[in-house]
Write a protein that holds these residues in place. Structure first.
Motif, PDB file in Angstrom:
ATOM      1  N   TYR A  99      53.134  15.815   9.839  1.00 47.01           N
ATOM      2  CA  TYR A  99      51.743  16.304  10.236  1.00 47.01           C
ATOM      3  C   TYR A  99      51.130  15.475  10.994  1.00 47.01           C
ATOM      4  O   TYR A  99      50.172  16.015  11.699  1.00 47.01           O
ATOM      5  CB  TYR A  99      51.211  16.543   8.722  1.00 47.01           C
ATOM      6  N   LYS A 153      59.404   9.115  13.165  1.00 46.60           N
ATOM      7  CA  LYS A 153      58.360   9.847  13.807  1.00 46.60           C
ATOM      8  C   LYS A 153      57.143   8.695  13.849  1.00 46.60           C
ATOM      9  O   LYS A 153      56.620   8.196  14.842  1.00 46.60           O
ATOM     10  CB  LYS A 153      57.879  11.095  13.316  1.00 46.60           C
ATOM     11  N   ILE A 154      56.794   8.211  12.686  1.00 48.59           N
ATOM     12  CA  ILE A 154      55.719   7.129  12.372  1.00 48.59           C
ATOM     13  C   ILE A 154      56.185   5.872  13.230  1.00 48.59           C
ATOM     14  O   ILE A 154      55.264   5.234  14.070  1.00 48.59           O
ATOM     15  CB  ILE A 154      55.381   6.822  11.234  1.00 48.59           C
ATOM     16  N   ASP A 173      66.955   0.152  12.225  1.00 49.50           N
ATOM     17  CA  ASP A 173      67.096   1.480  11.344  1.00 49.50           C
ATOM     18  C   ASP A 173      68.634   1.811  11.077  1.00 49.50           C
ATOM     19  O   ASP A 173      69.338   1.265  11.875  1.00 49.50           O
ATOM     20  CB  ASP A 173      66.660   2.789  12.445  1.00 49.50           C
ATOM     21  N   THR A 232      52.658   0.876   4.983  1.00 50.81           N
ATOM     22  CA  THR A 232      52.019   1.997   4.918  1.00 50.81           C
ATOM     23  C   THR A 232      53.315   3.111   4.627  1.00 50.81           C
ATOM     24  O   THR A 232      52.741   4.247   4.945  1.00 50.81           O
ATOM     25  CB  THR A 232      51.323   2.369   6.313  1.00 50.81           C
ATOM     26  N   ASP A 258      49.031  -0.263   2.424  1.00 49.16           N
ATOM     27  CA  ASP A 258      48.279   0.960   1.921  1.00 49.16           C
ATOM     28  C   ASP A 258      48.869   1.673   0.864  1.00 49.16           C
ATOM     29  O   ASP A 258      48.594   2.866   0.347  1.00 49.16           O
ATOM     30  CB  ASP A 258      48.514   2.048   3.414  1.00 49.16           C
ATOM     31  N   PHE A 298      47.453   8.635   5.854  1.00 54.93           N
ATOM     32  CA  PHE A 298      47.482  10.210   6.172  1.00 54.93           C
ATOM     33  C   PHE A 298      46.246  10.833   6.645  1.00 54.93           C
ATOM     34  O   PHE A 298      46.161  11.811   6.997  1.00 54.93           O
ATOM     35  CB  PHE A 298      48.426  10.661   5.053  1.00 54.93           C
TER      36      PHE A 298
HETATM   37  P1  NAD Z   1      61.052   9.710   9.411  1.00 54.94           P
HETATM   38  O1  NAD Z   1      62.152  10.493   8.777  1.00 54.94           O
HETATM   39  O2  NAD Z   1      60.682  10.533  10.717  1.00 54.94           O
HETATM   40  O3  NAD Z   1      61.680   8.152   9.847  1.00 54.94           O
HETATM   41  C1  NAD Z   1      62.332   7.507   9.050  1.00 54.94           C
HETATM   42  C2  NAD Z   1      63.228   6.761   9.488  1.00 54.94           C
HETATM   43  O4  NAD Z   1      63.550   5.350   8.506  1.00 54.94           O
HETATM   44  C3  NAD Z   1      64.465   7.300  10.465  1.00 54.94           C
HETATM   45  O5  NAD Z   1      64.510   6.964  11.525  1.00 54.94           O
HETATM   46  C4  NAD Z   1      65.611   6.741   9.484  1.00 54.94           C
HETATM   47  O6  NAD Z   1      66.795   6.812  10.041  1.00 54.94           O
HETATM   48  C5  NAD Z   1      65.246   5.625   8.831  1.00 54.94           C
HETATM   49  N1  NAD Z   1      65.941   5.094   7.694  1.00 54.94           N
HETATM   50  C6  NAD Z   1      66.416   5.894   6.703  1.00 54.94           C
HETATM   51  N2  NAD Z   1      67.024   5.036   5.892  1.00 54.94           N
HETATM   52  C7  NAD Z   1      66.865   3.789   6.403  1.00 54.94           C
HETATM   53  C8  NAD Z   1      67.414   2.475   5.914  1.00 54.94           C
HETATM   54  N3  NAD Z   1      68.076   2.409   4.726  1.00 54.94           N
HETATM   55  N4  NAD Z   1      66.903   1.261   6.368  1.00 54.94           N
HETATM   56  C9  NAD Z   1      66.177   1.570   7.819  1.00 54.94           C
HETATM   57  N5  NAD Z   1      65.639   2.647   8.211  1.00 54.94           N
HETATM   58  C10 NAD Z   1      65.757   3.642   7.467  1.00 54.94           C
HETATM   59  O7  NAD Z   1      59.765   9.375   8.581  1.00 54.94           O
HETATM   60  P2  NAD Z   1      58.400   9.310   9.052  1.00 54.94           P
HETATM   61  O8  NAD Z   1      57.563  10.532   9.089  1.00 54.94           O
HETATM   62  O9  NAD Z   1      58.507   8.182  10.164  1.00 54.94           O
HETATM   63  O10 NAD Z   1      57.791   8.517   7.870  1.00 54.94           O
HETATM   64  C11 NAD Z   1      58.239   7.387   7.383  1.00 54.94           C
HETATM   65  C12 NAD Z   1      57.792   6.940   5.828  1.00 54.94           C
HETATM   66  O11 NAD Z   1      56.250   6.904   5.843  1.00 54.94           O
HETATM   67  C13 NAD Z   1      58.017   8.249   4.935  1.00 54.94           C
HETATM   68  O12 NAD Z   1      59.266   8.272   4.341  1.00 54.94           O
HETATM   69  C14 NAD Z   1      56.844   7.990   3.881  1.00 54.94           C
HETATM   70  O13 NAD Z   1      57.316   7.227   2.585  1.00 54.94           O
HETATM   71  C15 NAD Z   1      55.727   7.287   4.628  1.00 54.94           C
HETATM   72  N6  NAD Z   1      54.490   7.983   4.707  1.00 54.94           N
HETATM   73  C16 NAD Z   1      53.292   7.269   4.375  1.00 54.94           C
HETATM   74  C17 NAD Z   1      52.193   7.851   4.343  1.00 54.94           C
HETATM   75  C18 NAD Z   1      50.903   7.439   4.122  1.00 54.94           C
HETATM   76  O14 NAD Z   1      49.715   7.891   3.869  1.00 54.94           O
HETATM   77  N7  NAD Z   1      50.744   5.924   3.747  1.00 54.94           N
HETATM   78  C19 NAD Z   1      52.015   9.143   5.079  1.00 54.94           C
HETATM   79  C20 NAD Z   1      53.205   9.682   5.517  1.00 54.94           C
HETATM   80  C21 NAD Z   1      54.553   8.986   5.596  1.00 54.94           C
END
Ligand code: NAD
Length: 344
Positions: A99, A153-154, A173, A232, A258, A298
């Motif tokens: 998002y 993504k993040i 990763d 975060t 966070d 977020f």
């Molecule tokens: P994403 O799916 O785009 O990226 C996650 C990455 O982690 C991927 O590249 C994946 O391959 C990698 N991954 C998976 N398993 C792994 C492992 N065992 N070791 C290392 N890397 C691994 O997700 P995103 O959109 O970047 O979000 C990441 C995280 O951020 C979400 O899972 C969520 O928990 C968190 N998040 C927090 C907030 C907040 O407000 N604090 C908001 C949104 C998301």
């Protein structure tokens, strides 16, 4: 279409009312979280909309199915609060895969800058007309090494921000992105190498069985003295007791959080008039080198609009077509977005 919306906050309503109205979806907002005690509130609705600290375990799933609920719409990306294995084939689970990665990545940098430049201290001092600079010495981020765990993504946006500051990036990763490693300023390395060589470590992977307590006592022992830990992503990526010990022993120089493993008891609510029972959280917050925000990374206008738009579309897709590109499915023993709409 009627949806029971759990853990509702005032900032959720304008965007969900707007997109709901445009798509014939009516939301009933409940302040309470969804769990085994509150699941009956879903009676008479077509679906439920939940957030990060609602509980979607086997008992809740069974009762939702008995109540005729077709869809659980997560208005977030993470889904560690859902028993996906149990839900598979029983009820549709949809999420918002992206998002605003910028919202979370920018908040991560805001926490880091606040910490290293002591902005949290300066704000309080100058409000009291205390213009002394004693104890305010920070350090340059330029030239420092940041270790990024999870380059999705993040993680990628945070990486770009760090590179803009002239930092070197070590990344880990489980599924590296081809072409991201440039062999120079961005390098994929093992977790152990990342721990041992990063000045700052930032977590951006999901919470899974693999990543639970990825930062524990053993991991912290491998880190550089004075390392800064940024989380975060999800609280349980970090063993908080181990982090607290490492802060006390000066192994960890600062922590910016966070998220917190026991956050569901506290975050998003006002406890300012209460005595906090959680000694670990209270001790962490009392530390001068710890900054805690309550899962607000977020929370930007752009993210709220995108969350509402995608969630409404997800609900509408499931209730009208029985499929959505943002459906989560648990096939082949792992959870992923449904690619072909054949989750059921
Ligand atoms: P994403 O799916 O785009 O990226 C996650 C990455 O982690 C991927 O590249 C994946 O391959 C990698 N991954 C998976 N398993 C792994 C492992 N065992 N070791 C290392 N890397 C691994 O997700 P995103 O959109 O970047 O979000 C990441 C995280 O951020 C979400 O899972 C969520 O928990 C968190 N998040 C927090 C907030 C907040 O407000 N604090 C908001 C949104 C998301």
């Amino acid at each position: 279409m009627k949806i029971a919306f759990f853990d509702a906050k005032p900032y959720d309503k304008p965007s969900f009312d707007r997109y709901g109205k445009e798509n014939g979806i009516e939301f009933k907002y409940y302040e309470t979280k969804l769990n085994e005690d509150t699941v009956e509130l879903a009676s008479g609705y077509d679906g439920v909309c939940v957030f990060v600290n609602d509980t979607v375990n086997a008992n809740v799933i069974d009762r939702l199915c008995q109540l005729g609920i077709k869809v659980v719409a997560l208005r977030c990306a993470g889904f560690n609060n859902v028993d996906m294995k149990y839900a598979h084939g029983k009820i549709h689970i949809v999420r918002v895969p992206a998002y605003s990665p910028y919202a979370v990545a920018e908040h991560t940098m805001a926490l880091l800058l606040t910490s290293v430049r002591r902005i949290h201290k300066a704000y309080i001092r100058t409000r009291d007309f205390n213009f002394s600079l004693s104890g305010m010495t920070g350090f340059d981020l330029h030239g420092k090494t940041v270790g990024i765990v999870g380059t999705g993504k993040i993680g990628k946006v945070f990486m770009d921000i760090c590179r803009g500051f002239g930092m070197r990036v070590l990344a880990y990763d489980k599924f590296p992105t081809p072409g991201l490693d440039n062999g120079d300023t961005v390098k994929y390395v093992s977790v152990d190498y990342l721990l041992a060589n990063s000045d700052i470590i930032s977590l951006h992977c999901p919470l899974t069985e693999d990543t639970y307590h990825i930062i524990d006592e053993d991991a912290l022992n491998k880190c550089k003295k004075g390392v800064i830990i940024l989380n975060t992503s999800r609280g349980a990526l970090v063993d908080t007791e181990a982090l607290l010990s490492a802060i006390k022993s000066r192994k960890v120089g600062a922590a910016c959080l966070d998220v917190y493993e026991e956050e569901s008891d506290f975050f998003f609510e006002d406890f300012s008039g209460h005595i906090i029972e959680d000694d670990i959280l209270a001790r962490l917050i009392s530390m001068p080198n710890v900054i805690v925000t309550s899962h607000q990374a977020f929370l930007t206008e752009e993210a709220l609009m995108n969350i509402a738009e995608t969630t409404v579309k997800n609900i509408s897709d499931i209730l009208t077509k029985e499929q959505s590109p943002n459906e989560l499915c648990y096939r082949f023993g792992t959870t992923e977005d449904c690619k072909d709409g054949k989750c059921f």
